[in-house]
Design a protein around this motif. Structure first.
Motif, PDB file in Angstrom:
ATOM      1  N   ILE A  20       1.262  -0.530  -0.256  1.00 31.42           N
ATOM      2  CA  ILE A  20      -0.251  -0.226   0.385  1.00 31.42           C
ATOM      3  C   ILE A  20       0.770   1.152   0.044  1.00 31.42           C
ATOM      4  O   ILE A  20       2.138   1.117   0.780  1.00 31.42           O
ATOM      5  N   ARG A  21       0.933   1.824  -1.007  1.00 33.41           N
ATOM      6  CA  ARG A  21       1.299   3.505  -1.003  1.00 33.41           C
ATOM      7  C   ARG A  21       0.668   4.113   0.035  1.00 33.41           C
ATOM      8  O   ARG A  21      -0.159   4.825   0.020  1.00 33.41           O
ATOM      9  N   ILE A  22       1.155   5.198   0.973  1.00 33.23           N
ATOM     10  CA  ILE A  22       0.407   5.585   1.788  1.00 33.23           C
ATOM     11  C   ILE A  22       1.282   7.127   1.064  1.00 33.23           C
ATOM     12  O   ILE A  22       2.220   7.514   0.695  1.00 33.23           O
ATOM     13  N   MET A  23      -0.020   7.959   1.410  1.00 34.09           N
ATOM     14  CA  MET A  23      -0.233   9.477   0.501  1.00 34.09           C
ATOM     15  C   MET A  23       0.743  10.612   1.477  1.00 34.09           C
ATOM     16  O   MET A  23      -0.110  10.551   2.798  1.00 34.09           O
ATOM     17  N   THR A  24       1.471  11.204   0.877  1.00 29.87           N
ATOM     18  CA  THR A  24       1.960  11.726   1.843  1.00 29.87           C
ATOM     19  C   THR A  24       1.568  13.269   0.869  1.00 29.87           C
ATOM     20  O   THR A  24       2.126  13.263   0.056  1.00 29.87           O
ATOM     21  N   PRO A  25       1.512  14.415   1.902  1.00 28.23           N
ATOM     22  CA  PRO A  25       1.074  15.873   0.496  1.00 28.23           C
ATOM     23  C   PRO A  25       2.970  16.305   0.679  1.00 28.23           C
ATOM     24  O   PRO A  25       3.464  16.237   1.155  1.00 28.23           O
ATOM     25  N   SER A  26       2.624  16.658  -1.116  1.00 25.61           N
ATOM     26  CA  SER A  26       3.313  17.556  -1.494  1.00 25.61           C
ATOM     27  C   SER A  26       3.452  18.932  -0.903  1.00 25.61           C
ATOM     28  O   SER A  26       2.516  19.034  -0.575  1.00 25.61           O
ATOM     29  N   ARG A  27       4.840  19.329  -0.994  1.00 24.29           N
ATOM     30  CA  ARG A  27       4.827  20.759  -0.369  1.00 24.29           C
ATOM     31  C   ARG A  27       3.673  21.420  -1.812  1.00 24.29           C
ATOM     32  O   ARG A  27       2.911  22.582  -0.924  1.00 24.29           O
ATOM     33  N   ARG A  28       3.762  21.030  -2.783  1.00 23.40           N
ATOM     34  CA  ARG A  28       2.928  21.572  -3.699  1.00 23.40           C
ATOM     35  C   ARG A  28       1.905  21.848  -3.239  1.00 23.40           C
ATOM     36  O   ARG A  28       0.556  22.685  -3.307  1.00 23.40           O
ATOM     37  N   HIS A  29       0.738  20.288  -3.204  1.00 26.03           N
ATOM     38  CA  HIS A  29       0.049  20.728  -2.766  1.00 26.03           C
ATOM     39  C   HIS A  29      -0.532  21.994  -0.790  1.00 26.03           C
ATOM     40  O   HIS A  29      -1.299  22.035  -0.834  1.00 26.03           O
ATOM     41  N   ILE A  30       0.300  21.170  -0.055  1.00 23.67           N
ATOM     42  CA  ILE A  30      -0.214  22.171   1.211  1.00 23.67           C
ATOM     43  C   ILE A  30       0.290  23.621   0.635  1.00 23.67           C
ATOM     44  O   ILE A  30      -0.634  24.879   1.149  1.00 23.67           O
ATOM     45  N   THR A  31       1.042  23.738  -0.293  1.00 26.72           N
ATOM     46  CA  THR A  31       0.808  25.500  -0.521  1.00 26.72           C
ATOM     47  C   THR A  31      -0.540  25.779  -1.392  1.00 26.72           C
ATOM     48  O   THR A  31      -1.275  26.889  -0.940  1.00 26.72           O
ATOM     49  N   ILE A  32      -1.229  24.672  -1.674  1.00 31.77           N
ATOM     50  CA  ILE A  32      -2.152  25.361  -2.298  1.00 31.77           C
ATOM     51  C   ILE A  32      -3.519  25.313  -1.817  1.00 31.77           C
ATOM     52  O   ILE A  32      -4.057  26.171  -1.904  1.00 31.77           O
ATOM     53  N   CYS A  33      -3.011  24.433  -0.913  1.00 34.00           N
ATOM     54  CA  CYS A  33      -4.599  24.652   0.659  1.00 34.00           C
ATOM     55  C   CYS A  33      -4.108  25.220   1.000  1.00 34.00           C
ATOM     56  O   CYS A  33      -5.217  26.263   1.765  1.00 34.00           O
ATOM     57  N   LEU A  34      -3.097  26.106   1.905  1.00 36.83           N
ATOM     58  CA  LEU A  34      -2.445  27.082   2.417  1.00 36.83           C
ATOM     59  C   LEU A  34      -3.429  28.515   1.939  1.00 36.83           C
ATOM     60  O   LEU A  34      -4.099  29.276   2.251  1.00 36.83           O
ATOM     61  N   ILE A  35      -3.187  28.799   0.172  1.00 32.86           N
ATOM     62  CA  ILE A  35      -3.610  30.065  -0.533  1.00 32.86           C
ATOM     63  C   ILE A  35      -4.677  30.031  -0.853  1.00 32.86           C
ATOM     64  O   ILE A  35      -4.919  30.929  -0.128  1.00 32.86           O
TER      65      ILE A  35
END
Length: 141
Positions: A20-35
């Motif tokens: 099972i591949r665990i999904m870890t959020p990338s910096r791009r996803h975190i940045t998009i969410c914060l913006i």
């Protein structure tokens, strides 16, 4: 054919054969969410950030309320200015004037404050009398 799975820190196994591949959020996803959260909350009044026009409107309304209350209490405009030095004078005068015209049109009788109540000190403190003593007649050092 045998499948070979690459072992990463993000790979876990349910059993010995099923990865099972665990999904870890990338910096791009975190940045998009914060913006996007910042953009959504920027237009929200529930955050409690007061803009300059809102602040000015609130101060104007408070000044008018102070002026109206002073006029209803049969206080002069000068007395109202002295007792509320931080209130905007133009707003206090506008409120005083509006209440004055309202009271004249509707024949409303003002409610003067009882004598001595206006000049009373805050609770717990005693004001000195001209003779050097306090109101209760005792001298305190």
């Amino acid at each position: 054919m045998i499948q070979v799975h690459r072992m990463d820190a993000d790979t876990r196994f349910i059993d010995s054969r099923t990865p099972i591949r665990i999904m870890t959020p990338s910096r791009r996803h975190i940045t998009i969410c914060l913006i996007s959260v910042t953009a959504l909350l920027g237009g929200c009044d529930a955050v409690g950030i007061e803009t300059v026009p809102q602040y000015n409107a609130r101060k104007e309304a408070e000044g008018k309320a102070i002026g109206s209350a002073c006029r209803h209490a049969v206080r002069s405009i000068e007395s109202c200015f002295r007792s509320n030095p931080k209130a905007p004078k133009a707003a206090v005068f506008a409120g005083w004037k509006e209440m004055d015209s309202y009271m004249r049109e509707n024949e409303v009788v003002g409610m003067p404050t009882p004598p001595g109540e206006e000049a009373s000190p805050p609770s717990g403190e005693h004001e000195e009398t001209p003779t050097g003593g306090h109101e209760d007649g005792k001298k305190h050092s």
